[in-house]
Design an enzyme around this catalytic site. Structure first.
Site, PDB file in Angstrom:
ATOM      1  N   LYS A   1       5.224   3.687  16.458  1.00 52.90           N
ATOM      2  CA  LYS A   1       3.870   4.443  16.756  1.00 52.90           C
ATOM      3  C   LYS A   1       4.257   5.114  18.260  1.00 52.90           C
ATOM      4  O   LYS A   1       3.089   4.660  18.450  1.00 52.90           O
ATOM      5  CB  LYS A   1       2.754   3.560  16.427  1.00 52.90           C
ATOM      6  CG  LYS A   1       2.021   3.663  14.981  1.00 52.90           C
ATOM      7  CD  LYS A   1       1.204   2.777  14.917  1.00 52.90           C
ATOM      8  CE  LYS A   1       0.790   2.796  13.600  1.00 52.90           C
ATOM      9  NZ  LYS A   1       0.826   1.338  13.316  1.00 52.90           N
TER      10      LYS A   1
ATOM     11  N   ASP B   1       1.998   6.580   1.611  1.00 54.28           N
ATOM     12  CA  ASP B   1       1.168   5.770   2.759  1.00 54.28           C
ATOM     13  C   ASP B   1      -0.684   5.596   2.048  1.00 54.28           C
ATOM     14  O   ASP B   1      -0.461   6.461   2.843  1.00 54.28           O
ATOM     15  CB  ASP B   1       1.027   5.468   4.175  1.00 54.28           C
ATOM     16  CG  ASP B   1       0.643   4.946   4.727  1.00 54.28           C
ATOM     17  OD1 ASP B   1      -0.872   4.013   4.039  1.00 54.28           O
ATOM     18  OD2 ASP B   1       0.963   4.298   5.545  1.00 54.28           O
TER      19      ASP B   1
ATOM     20  N   ASP C   1       1.306  -0.667  -0.053  1.00 52.69           N
ATOM     21  CA  ASP C   1      -0.332   0.165   0.261  1.00 52.69           C
ATOM     22  C   ASP C   1       0.894   1.142  -0.235  1.00 52.69           C
ATOM     23  O   ASP C   1       0.381   1.884   0.370  1.00 52.69           O
ATOM     24  CB  ASP C   1      -1.022   0.099   1.773  1.00 52.69           C
ATOM     25  CG  ASP C   1      -0.349  -0.486   2.451  1.00 52.69           C
ATOM     26  OD1 ASP C   1       1.105  -0.005   2.281  1.00 52.69           O
ATOM     27  OD2 ASP C   1      -0.820  -0.304   4.014  1.00 52.69           O
TER      28      ASP C   1
END
Ligand code: GTP
Length: 364
Positions: free
Chosen positions: A169, A227, A118
């Site tokens: 993250k 992305d 992706d």
């Protein structure tokens, strides 16, 4: 593009995710197969991998696995050999790579490219592989810089390009350099990932390799990178490909303001521009304005409708005077006259929104 001495370079393509952030588009079609600038998203990645010297790709599939083989077959149309490996239950990014590696043919010292299915990237994959081989690395991660790194894996490096930490993250990123989703593994390193288990490369494999002192390199560059995991990013990716901001050998026509597939009928009194892709047999009627959007096959945008930065699914209808800005309309849905759908709006496939009795003034 750099030459690599590696013959028959192999890659693993991760395409097993459910693409939840792109629902409802991904209910019927996995994210990597969504039409993007006129072809399935992956067509752009396959063409770029081929140009970088990759010759054989193993697809790591899970969600709607059968659709990948139906779309790409044996890969000969791309000058590639394609293999398909399916996880009965999703094994996470690391488990998927380990599972797909069973279908690789290379030896333990060979480099293997791993691509997230992706990502649109203009970086030089061949050069990334060459650097990996030159330095005898265990793993080489493509890195890119983003304004807000907190949504990604944050990857600090030392002066020699060695990765010093992998912080997935984190709310307090120490650098704007992030994991850009293209890895080169030395094959034997993939074989150390536990087989048949759910493993995340981002949370387990990468931090584990760094902790163990393996040579993990960063390959940082400033080329185009996106992305496409969210609707806004997906639309942007298609638009950038149509406009030629990221050149793609798979674009089915010259780059420009508009890409129209065969059978599309655009009224001379309609305005369709800013990188819009118009699907096969789609119709845009007089007075409609479509900017920076993705129109699916067989959809209809009626007179005086406005479609901006939006996705209109296959066979959907945007009725006269309706307005979409940053919206997603599922396959076969109908947006009745007068509806105004703003950023973040999503209409599920087949849903019919009746005519909207209340009209908003654009002056308010
Ligand atoms: P979201 O659900 O919207 O987060 O999207 P996603 O399912 O694609 O997840 P994410 O963007 O985190 O995945 C990154 C890449 O890894 C994508 O190309 C996914 O297809 C792939 N991927 C994620 N999990 C798995 C898995 O368990 N198995 C396989 N084969 N691929 C996976």
């Amino acid at each position: 593009m750099a030459e690599t001495s590696v013959r028959e370079l192999e890659a693993i393509l991760l395409v097993g995710g459910q693409g939840t952030r792109l629902r409802p588009l991904t209910i019927g079609t996995p994210k990597p197969l969504l039409p993007t600038a006129g072809v399935p998203f992956l067509a752009h990645q396959l063409a770029q991998a081929r140009a970088a010297g990759v010759r054989r790709i193993v697809f790591a599939t899970s969600y709607r696995a059968e659709m990948f083989c139906e779309a790409f077959g044996d890969g000969s149309a791309f000058g590639l050999t394609l293999e398909y490996v399916t996880e009965e239950t999703p094994l996470g990014t690391g488990g998927a790579i380990r599972n797909a590696a069973e279908a690789l043919t290379c030896g333990p010292d060979a480099p293997v490219v791993v691509l997230n299915g992706d990502i649109l990237s203009g970086h030089d994959i061949a050069d990334q592989v060459a650097r990996h081989v030159e330095r005898g690395a265990a793993l080489t991660l493509h890195l890119t810089e983003v304004e807000d790194p907190s949504r990604f894996g944050c990857v600090p490096t030392d002066d020699e390009g060695r990765v010093t930490a992998f912080l997935e993250k984190t709310p307090n990123p120490v650098t704007n350099r992030i994991n850009a989703g293209c890895y080169v593994f030395t094959r034997s390193v993939i074989d150390t990932i536990p087989a048949g288990e759910v493993v995340s490369v981002e949370r387990e494999t990468f931090p584990g390799l760094i902790e163990a002192g393996a040579l993990v390199l960063g390959y940082a560059d400033a080329s185009y990178w996106l992305d496409v995991g969210t609707p806004a990013a997906f639309v942007q990716g298609s638009r950038d490909l149509v406009l030629g901001r990221l050149p793609s050998p798979a674009l089915p026509g010259p780059a420009g303001d508009l890409l129209a597939l065969p059978g599309a009928v655009i009224s001379p009194e309609a305005k369709v521009c800013e990188g819009t892709a118009v699907g096969a047999r789609a119709a845009v009627h007089a007075g409609a304005k479509v900017t920076g959007s993705v129109l699916g096959d067989d959809c209809v945008v009626e007179s005086e409708a406005i479609v901006a930065d939006s996705v209109v699914g296959a066979g959907a209808r945007v009725a006269s005077g309706a307005v979409l800005r940053g919206a997603v309309v599922g396959d076969g849905a109908v947006v009745g006259p007068g509806n105004e759908l703003l950023a973040g709006s999503r209409v599920w496939p087949g849903v019919v929104l009746p005519e909207c009795a209340v009209r908003f003034s654009s002056d308010v």
